[in-house]
Design an enzyme around this catalytic site. Structure first.
Site, PDB file in Angstrom:
ATOM      1  N   LYS A  14       0.850  -1.202   0.000  1.00  0.00           N
ATOM      2  CA  LYS A  14       0.000   0.000   0.000  1.00  0.00           C
ATOM      3  C   LYS A  14       0.883   1.248   0.000  1.00  0.00           C
ATOM      4  CE  LYS A  14      -3.355   2.554   2.899  1.00  0.00           C
ATOM      5  NZ  LYS A  14      -4.242   2.510   4.085  1.00  0.00           N
ATOM      6  N   ASP A  56     -12.338   6.935   3.653  1.00  0.00           N
ATOM      7  CA  ASP A  56     -11.128   6.690   4.451  1.00  0.00           C
ATOM      8  C   ASP A  56     -10.704   5.218   4.403  1.00  0.00           C
ATOM      9  OD1 ASP A  56      -9.011   7.312   6.047  1.00  0.00           O
ATOM     10  OD2 ASP A  56     -10.163   7.527   7.912  1.00  0.00           O
ATOM     11  N   ASP A  94       1.384   6.147   5.726  1.00  0.00           N
ATOM     12  CA  ASP A  94       0.401   5.261   5.096  1.00  0.00           C
ATOM     13  C   ASP A  94       0.937   4.588   3.817  1.00  0.00           C
ATOM     14  OD1 ASP A  94      -2.019   4.078   5.616  1.00  0.00           O
ATOM     15  OD2 ASP A  94      -3.207   5.520   4.481  1.00  0.00           O
ATOM     16  N   ASP A 129      -2.689  10.091   3.882  1.00  0.00           N
ATOM     17  CA  ASP A 129      -4.099   9.719   4.002  1.00  0.00           C
ATOM     18  C   ASP A 129      -4.841  10.768   4.827  1.00  0.00           C
ATOM     19  OD1 ASP A 129      -6.536   8.504   4.108  1.00  0.00           O
ATOM     20  OD2 ASP A 129      -5.896   6.782   5.327  1.00  0.00           O
ATOM     21  N   LYS A 132     -10.253  12.732   8.218  1.00  0.00           N
ATOM     22  CA  LYS A 132      -9.821  12.292   9.546  1.00  0.00           C
ATOM     23  C   LYS A 132      -9.726  13.485  10.491  1.00  0.00           C
ATOM     24  CE  LYS A 132      -6.732   8.476   8.121  1.00  0.00           C
ATOM     25  NZ  LYS A 132      -7.405   7.369   8.828  1.00  0.00           N
ATOM     26  N   ARG A 185      -7.741  -0.469   0.854  1.00  0.00           N
ATOM     27  CA  ARG A 185      -8.249  -1.725   0.294  1.00  0.00           C
ATOM     28  C   ARG A 185      -8.673  -1.559  -1.158  1.00  0.00           C
ATOM     29  NH1 ARG A 185     -12.822  -2.193   4.828  1.00  0.00           N
ATOM     30  NH2 ARG A 185     -11.115  -1.190   5.962  1.00  0.00           N
ATOM     31  N   GLU A 219      -9.556   3.661   1.937  1.00  0.00           N
ATOM     32  CA  GLU A 219      -9.019   3.775   0.577  1.00  0.00           C
ATOM     33  C   GLU A 219      -7.971   2.718   0.263  1.00  0.00           C
ATOM     34  OE1 GLU A 219      -7.802   5.302   3.112  1.00  0.00           O
ATOM     35  OE2 GLU A 219      -5.665   4.923   2.828  1.00  0.00           O
TER      36      GLU A 219
HETATM   37  N1  BES Z   1      -4.475   4.274   6.855  1.00  0.00           N
HETATM   38  C1  BES Z   1      -5.658   4.011   7.604  1.00  0.00           C
HETATM   39  C2  BES Z   1      -5.463   2.953   8.668  1.00  0.00           C
HETATM   40  C3  BES Z   1      -4.651   3.336   9.849  1.00  0.00           C
HETATM   41  C4  BES Z   1      -5.094   4.297  10.740  1.00  0.00           C
HETATM   42  C5  BES Z   1      -3.515   2.636  10.119  1.00  0.00           C
HETATM   43  C6  BES Z   1      -4.347   4.586  11.850  1.00  0.00           C
HETATM   44  C7  BES Z   1      -2.779   2.907  11.221  1.00  0.00           C
HETATM   45  C8  BES Z   1      -3.197   3.905  12.084  1.00  0.00           C
HETATM   46  C9  BES Z   1      -6.764   3.500   6.688  1.00  0.00           C
HETATM   47  O1  BES Z   1      -6.757   4.002   5.413  1.00  0.00           O
HETATM   48  C10 BES Z   1      -8.019   3.916   7.346  1.00  0.00           C
HETATM   49  O2  BES Z   1      -8.235   5.072   7.467  1.00  0.00           O
HETATM   50  N2  BES Z   1      -8.816   2.941   7.777  1.00  0.00           N
HETATM   51  C11 BES Z   1     -10.034   3.204   8.436  1.00  0.00           C
HETATM   52  C12 BES Z   1     -11.055   2.230   7.906  1.00  0.00           C
HETATM   53  C13 BES Z   1     -12.466   2.546   8.305  1.00  0.00           C
HETATM   54  C14 BES Z   1     -12.948   3.789   7.614  1.00  0.00           C
HETATM   55  C15 BES Z   1     -13.322   1.360   7.929  1.00  0.00           C
HETATM   56  C16 BES Z   1      -9.840   3.008   9.928  1.00  0.00           C
HETATM   57  O3  BES Z   1      -9.098   2.099  10.314  1.00  0.00           O
HETATM   58  O4  BES Z   1     -10.378   3.804  10.684  1.00  0.00           O
HETATM   59 ZN    ZN Z   2      -4.970   4.652   4.670  1.00  0.00          ZN
HETATM   60 MN    MN Z   3      -7.792   5.848   5.268  1.00  0.00          MN
END
Ligand code: BES
Ligand code: ZN
Ligand code: MN
Length: 460
Positions: free
Chosen positions: A226, A308, A249, A231, A238, A312, A310
């Site tokens: 990734k 958010d 990210d 992000d 966020k 996946r 994104e």
């Molecule tokens: N990059 C983030 C995941 C992340 C957040 C990794 C904080 C490490 C620390 C990812 O893109 C994300 O924002 N995921 C969301 C998914 C949700 C919207 C289903 C998350 O984990 O809140």
């Molecule tokens: Zn992310």
């Molecule tokens: Mn995200």
């Protein structure tokens, strides 16, 4: 600060004695050293460093406490503390440490500092190569860790999709790998629509980086990382606290490049492919939106429940492409969910695979290399949480439970032909200093995987 491995021990090299908890009297130290240790209440406490004085203000050597029996996770990398604690100069390890290669590696990893934006302290520690340690191999692992950390630590202002591509090109150049990219609207023409959709709002064009190395007749190993260079969350923005370290990210991309470095340096007999969707998840008038329905490369339409989620999306298109040539092993790494941290914390990344034998092997290598990993289940009954009313699948669930599991299930939907697929939901960051890890970008899972691949595909 820097740690160098030297193969010839210098004449004025000073000894480091490794002492277990309460093992001072059996350590065979010179009497002066034992008395000095007792005067300082040193008795082999884990991670404690005691400098031994010599005449006229000189240093005679150092004692290093290795602690008690319990050896798990980072405790095998405890020697990383020495890189920071020892004064400048030449050092060697007295006697034979339990795992000389891991100890040497810990030294190198602990000596890491991020120096792109300010000078490091000028200290250099030269460590004489302990007996039986392969200097080249250990250095390659340390270089891989350094590469991953440097790429993650570099802020998005200097590590956008273009700079990430350049980093991949630099690595490819070093090992004579082929590399190509599909950039901007060409992503649409080449049927990588979700990489385009996520990245199109960024001021630097989204792209898919595609690197190949090795002999076409060798087993195909494909690594997907990734590469979300920043992000923001997109329109589902966020909060400030959640955005603060989102330069990391692209940690999956940084880590697969580190793993590629080790594979190529060791010249493993594999046909390696590295795929990195490199994008910024930005906010602009042309950003993809909540409720949009994206066409994926593989076929299913994807409803955007949350912009958010994104990672996946870009991974799904890259995985589908990887899957088309039926690699023997398909590995992806991603800073995919906050939920993985809720489950296991920052230092123990979960991994997912249907292949029980592979899972067992990974867990074992993780243990051996002090690169902790924990298998979590692709729990099929939760797959229906990703159902959509209007598209084939939604990119998020509505209840938010088992977030790392459902993200892994989402990805697995886009892989069917690969011999085996394993997904790592890494954190890519060390939030609290550890013996061999300063705070900041972190290499995770790649040392364990390197060990696995080295044994499975021994160099000819
Ligand atoms: N990059 C983030 C995941 C992340 C957040 C990794 C904080 C490490 C620390 C990812 O893109 C994300 O924002 N995921 C969301 C998914 C949700 C919207 C289903 C998350 O984990 O809140
Ligand atoms: Zn992310
Ligand atoms: Mn995200």
């Amino acid at each position: 600060m820097a740690v160098e491995i030297v193969t010839v021990k210098s004449a004025n090299s000073r000894p480091i004695w490794f002492i277990g908890k309460n093992a001072l009297d059996q350590a065979g130290l010179p009497q002066d050293a034992t008395l000095w240790a007792k005067a300082n209440d040193f008795n082999g406490e884990a991670g404690r460093v005691l400098i031994l004085p010599a005449k006229e203000g000189a240093i005679a050597g150092a004692l290093f406490g290795t602690g008690g029996e319990e050896k798990s996770g980072q405790s095998q990398l405890l020697a990383g503390k020495l890189a920071r604690a020892l004064p400048e100069g030449d050092w060697h390890i007295e006697g034979k440490p339990e795992d000389a290669a891991l100890t040497t590696l810990a030294f190198l990893m602990g000596g890491y500092s991020f120096t792109r934006y300010r000078k490091a302290d000028g200290k250099t520690i030269r460590l004489a190569l302990p007996e039986g340690v392969d200097a080249k191999e250990t250095q390659a692992v340390a270089d891989a860790v350094t590469l991953a950390r440097d790429l993650i630590n570099t802020p998005a202002s200097d590590m956008g999709p273009d700079a990430l591509e350049q980093a991949a090109r630099d690595l490819a150049g070093k090992y004579k790998a082929e590399i190509s990219t599909i950039e901007g609207d060409a992503l649409l023409a080449q049927n990588l629509p979700m990489i385009h959709a996520v990245g199109r709002a960024g001021s630097i064009a989204p792209r898919l980086i595609d690197m190949r190395w090795g002999n076409d007749n060798d087993p195909k190993i494909t690594l997907v990382g990734k590469g979300v260079c920043f992000d923001t969350g997109g329109l589902d923005i966020k909060p400030a606290s959640g955005m603060l370290i989102m330069k990391k990210d692209m940690g999956g991309a940084a880590n697969v490049l580190g793993l590629a470095l080790m594979i190529m340096a060791a010249q493993l007999p594999v046909r390696l492919r590295v795929l990195i969707p490199a994008v910024e998840n930005s906010i602009s008038g042309n950003a993809f939106r909540p409720g949009d329905i994206l066409q994926s490369r593989k076929g299913p339409t994807v409803e955007i429940g949350n912009t958010d989620a994104e990672g996946r999306l870009v991974l799904a298109d890259a995985l589908a492409l990887a899957d088309e040539e039926e690699p023997e092993l398909l590995v992806d790494m991603a800073t995919l969910t906050g939920a993985a941290r809720v489950a296991l914390g920052p230092d123990l990344p979960p991994f997912y695979t249907h292949d029980d034998d592979l899972a067992q092997a990974i867990a074992q290598k993780a243990d051996e290399t002090a690169d902790p990993l924990w298998r979590m289940p692709l729990w099929q009954p939760y797959a229906q949480k990703l159902s959509s009313r209007v598209a084939d699948i939604n990119n998020v669930t509505t209840d938010g439970f088992a977030g790392s599991v459902t993200a892994a299930l989402f990805l697995s939907r886009f892989v069917e032909k690969a011999g085996a697929h394993v997904h790592f939901d890494i954190f890519g960051w060390t939030p609290v200093e550890k013996p061999a890890s300063p705070v900041g970008g972190e290499a995770q899972a790649i040392r364990a995987l390197n060990q696995l691949l080295k044994e499975r595909f021994p160099a000819r």
